[in-house]
Scaffold this motif. Structure first.
Motif, PDB file in Angstrom:
ATOM      1  N   GLY A 190      37.199  41.415  60.176  1.00  0.00           N
ATOM      2  CA  GLY A 190      36.855  40.902  61.493  1.00  0.00           C
ATOM      3  C   GLY A 190      38.034  40.616  62.400  1.00  0.00           C
ATOM      4  N   GLN A 191      39.246  40.759  61.886  1.00  0.00           N
ATOM      5  CA  GLN A 191      40.399  40.484  62.743  1.00  0.00           C
ATOM      6  C   GLN A 191      40.869  41.770  63.426  1.00  0.00           C
ATOM      7  N   LYS A 192      41.392  41.628  64.609  1.00  0.00           N
ATOM      8  CA  LYS A 192      41.855  42.761  65.387  1.00  0.00           C
ATOM      9  C   LYS A 192      43.078  43.393  64.727  1.00  0.00           C
ATOM     10  N   GLY A 193      43.079  44.719  64.684  1.00  0.00           N
ATOM     11  CA  GLY A 193      44.228  45.430  64.141  1.00  0.00           C
ATOM     12  C   GLY A 193      44.318  45.392  62.620  1.00  0.00           C
ATOM     13  N   LEU A 194      43.181  45.207  61.948  1.00  0.00           N
ATOM     14  CA  LEU A 194      43.198  45.110  60.493  1.00  0.00           C
ATOM     15  C   LEU A 194      43.726  46.392  59.846  1.00  0.00           C
ATOM     16  N   THR A 195      43.243  47.538  60.307  1.00  0.00           N
ATOM     17  CA  THR A 195      43.688  48.803  59.718  1.00  0.00           C
ATOM     18  C   THR A 195      45.188  48.999  59.907  1.00  0.00           C
ATOM     19  N   ALA A 196      45.684  48.660  61.078  1.00  0.00           N
ATOM     20  CA  ALA A 196      47.121  48.773  61.323  1.00  0.00           C
ATOM     21  C   ALA A 196      47.911  47.847  60.402  1.00  0.00           C
ATOM     22  N   GLN A 197      47.382  46.669  60.156  1.00  0.00           N
ATOM     23  CA  GLN A 197      48.031  45.718  59.264  1.00  0.00           C
ATOM     24  C   GLN A 197      48.109  46.268  57.840  1.00  0.00           C
ATOM     25  N   LEU A 198      47.029  46.914  57.399  1.00  0.00           N
ATOM     26  CA  LEU A 198      47.016  47.493  56.054  1.00  0.00           C
ATOM     27  C   LEU A 198      47.973  48.679  55.960  1.00  0.00           C
ATOM     28  N   LYS A 199      48.024  49.472  57.009  1.00  0.00           N
ATOM     29  CA  LYS A 199      48.978  50.588  57.027  1.00  0.00           C
ATOM     30  C   LYS A 199      50.413  50.079  56.966  1.00  0.00           C
ATOM     31  N   ASP A 200      50.654  48.973  57.665  1.00  0.00           N
ATOM     32  CA  ASP A 200      51.998  48.384  57.630  1.00  0.00           C
ATOM     33  C   ASP A 200      52.340  47.918  56.215  1.00  0.00           C
ATOM     34  N   ALA A 225      39.402  56.101  52.824  1.00  0.00           N
ATOM     35  CA  ALA A 225      39.639  57.449  53.331  1.00  0.00           C
ATOM     36  C   ALA A 225      40.602  57.437  54.514  1.00  0.00           C
ATOM     37  N   ILE A 226      40.435  56.491  55.435  1.00  0.00           N
ATOM     38  CA  ILE A 226      41.302  56.423  56.613  1.00  0.00           C
ATOM     39  C   ILE A 226      42.740  56.134  56.202  1.00  0.00           C
ATOM     40  N   LEU A 227      42.931  55.169  55.314  1.00  0.00           N
ATOM     41  CA  LEU A 227      44.295  54.823  54.898  1.00  0.00           C
ATOM     42  C   LEU A 227      44.967  55.997  54.191  1.00  0.00           C
ATOM     43  N   ALA A 228      44.230  56.666  53.310  1.00  0.00           N
ATOM     44  CA  ALA A 228      44.820  57.800  52.596  1.00  0.00           C
ATOM     45  C   ALA A 228      45.134  58.948  53.553  1.00  0.00           C
ATOM     46  N   LEU A 229      44.216  59.235  54.474  1.00  0.00           N
ATOM     47  CA  LEU A 229      44.416  60.349  55.404  1.00  0.00           C
ATOM     48  C   LEU A 229      45.568  60.074  56.365  1.00  0.00           C
ATOM     49  N   ASP A 230      45.637  58.866  56.900  1.00  0.00           N
ATOM     50  CA  ASP A 230      46.630  58.558  57.931  1.00  0.00           C
ATOM     51  C   ASP A 230      48.018  58.284  57.367  1.00  0.00           C
ATOM     52  N   THR A 231      48.092  57.763  56.147  1.00  0.00           N
ATOM     53  CA  THR A 231      49.411  57.463  55.564  1.00  0.00           C
ATOM     54  C   THR A 231      49.943  58.587  54.691  1.00  0.00           C
ATOM     55  N   GLY A 232      49.038  59.464  54.228  1.00  0.00           N
ATOM     56  CA  GLY A 232      49.450  60.517  53.316  1.00  0.00           C
ATOM     57  C   GLY A 232      49.690  60.032  51.899  1.00  0.00           C
ATOM     58  N   LEU A 233      49.299  58.791  51.607  1.00  0.00           N
ATOM     59  CA  LEU A 233      49.510  58.221  50.274  1.00  0.00           C
ATOM     60  C   LEU A 233      48.353  58.585  49.346  1.00  0.00           C
TER      61      LEU A 233
END
Length: 333
Positions: free
Chosen positions: A175-185, A223-231
């Protein structure tokens, strides 16, 4: 009332004998099961899908067998709460003895996030004791960041966050803004596991995938994290096992857990696809791996909410692919 009881147990865990608490929770599980309350009916609807995939003769699973598995499922579910709420009273030796890693992807993951400097997302479901699994992963693999649902009861939320922090897990809330970006970081740093409970997404924006002869909606995060980070994307299943000998004595418990690791899921073959198609295909891949183990250990899948297409309200769904819409219309006829 129940939330207050759970919070009270967590605060006074050191003063409550664990065998007594386990017995009380097991009795409560049996009462709920007998009366068909607390999500039991929905659990049994879900189990019919899972158990039906194990049939080879085309016959429906007997109601007696479904009831037997659902009773074991409710006991497993309540065991999770009795264990989670008493983490503060357990020693590290006990916790280490209660959970172990296994599976065909384990050595690969160890080499990547422990022996090297890699980081990886990990998809898992509401199965077994995922908090114990996080403790094991933190100590045997790499520091764990986990996403937790933002509960309406702030005191209960704080209790769960505190429990996971005691186990060495870093918690970020939905529910927090920018959660996906935080996980990618987080994944951009060395030696990090981002663990996502992803087997259900009751929001309007989950990903539809096939599972157990039907359609379920899962979180898009893995899926998003794996696709966007390549990890590399790994998959975990957590289920109970009986303990014996020295391990049982060290654990102070008759049962422990296996955290089975599989993967990594091959996402490279989807990079040429349009983004939404790639996310759906990667989601389907990890769900295929995960669901095979759910079918082998259905009693440890704590899914007491509607998850299958037949139980969802079509009016609340959005971003539904055309082929899924067609299945909804066909089912409604």
């Amino acid at each position: 009332m129940l939330n207050s009881v759970l919070i009270g147990i967590a605060r006074h865990a050191r003063f409550i004998p664990e065998p007594l608490l386990r017995g009380l929770f097991a009795c409560t599980a049996d009462v709920c099961w007998l009366l068909g309350i607390g999500g039991v009916r929905q659990l049994e609807r879900n189990l019919r899908h899972v158990l039906g995939t194990n049939q080879t003769n085309g016959n429906l699973m007997s109601q007696r067998h479904v009831r037997r598995i659902s009773r074991r499922g409710m006991r497993s579910y309540f065991s999770y709460f009795s264990e989670a709420m008493t983490v503060g009273a357990r020693s590290e030796q006990q916790l280490h003895a209660r959970v172990r890693g296994d599976g065909p992807g384990l050595q690969s993951l160890i080499a990547y996030v422990h022996d090297s400097t890699g980081s990886a997302p990990l998809a898992l479901g509401h199965q077994g004791n995922w908090d114990y699994a996080g403790f094991w992963a933190h100590h045997d693999l790499a520091p764990v960041t986990a996403v937790a649902e933002r509960l309406g009861d702030r005191k209960l939320l704080d209790a769960f966050v505190h429990i996971r922090e005691l186990l060495g897990i870093r918690v970020v809330l939905t529910g927090q803004k920018g959660l996906t970006a935080q996980l990618k970081d987080s994944l951009g740093k060395p030696n990090v596991l981002v663990a996502l409970l992803a087997d259900r997404d009751l929001s309007r924006h989950g990903e539809f995938v096939e599972a157990f002869g039907s359609i379920i909606r899962v979180a898009r995060g893995p899926a998003i994290l794996a696709l966007d980070t390549g990890l590399p994307l790994y998959v975990a299943n957590v289920f109970r096992e009986p303990l014996h000998g020295d391990r049982r004595r060290q654990a102070g418990s008759r049962y422990g857990y296996v955290c089975r690791i599989e993967g990594p899921v091959d996402i490279e073959r989807y990079r040429s696809l349009p983004r939404e198609q790639a996310i759906r295909a990667i989601s389907q891949d990890w769900v295929d791996v995960w669901s095979a183990q759910i079918a082998r250990h259905p009693e440890d899948w704590h899914m007491l909410q509607p998850i299958f297409l037949e139980d969802l309200d079509p009016s609340r769904l959005s971003d539904v692919p055309q082929d899924i819409l067609a299945r909804i219309k066909t089912a409604a006829v």
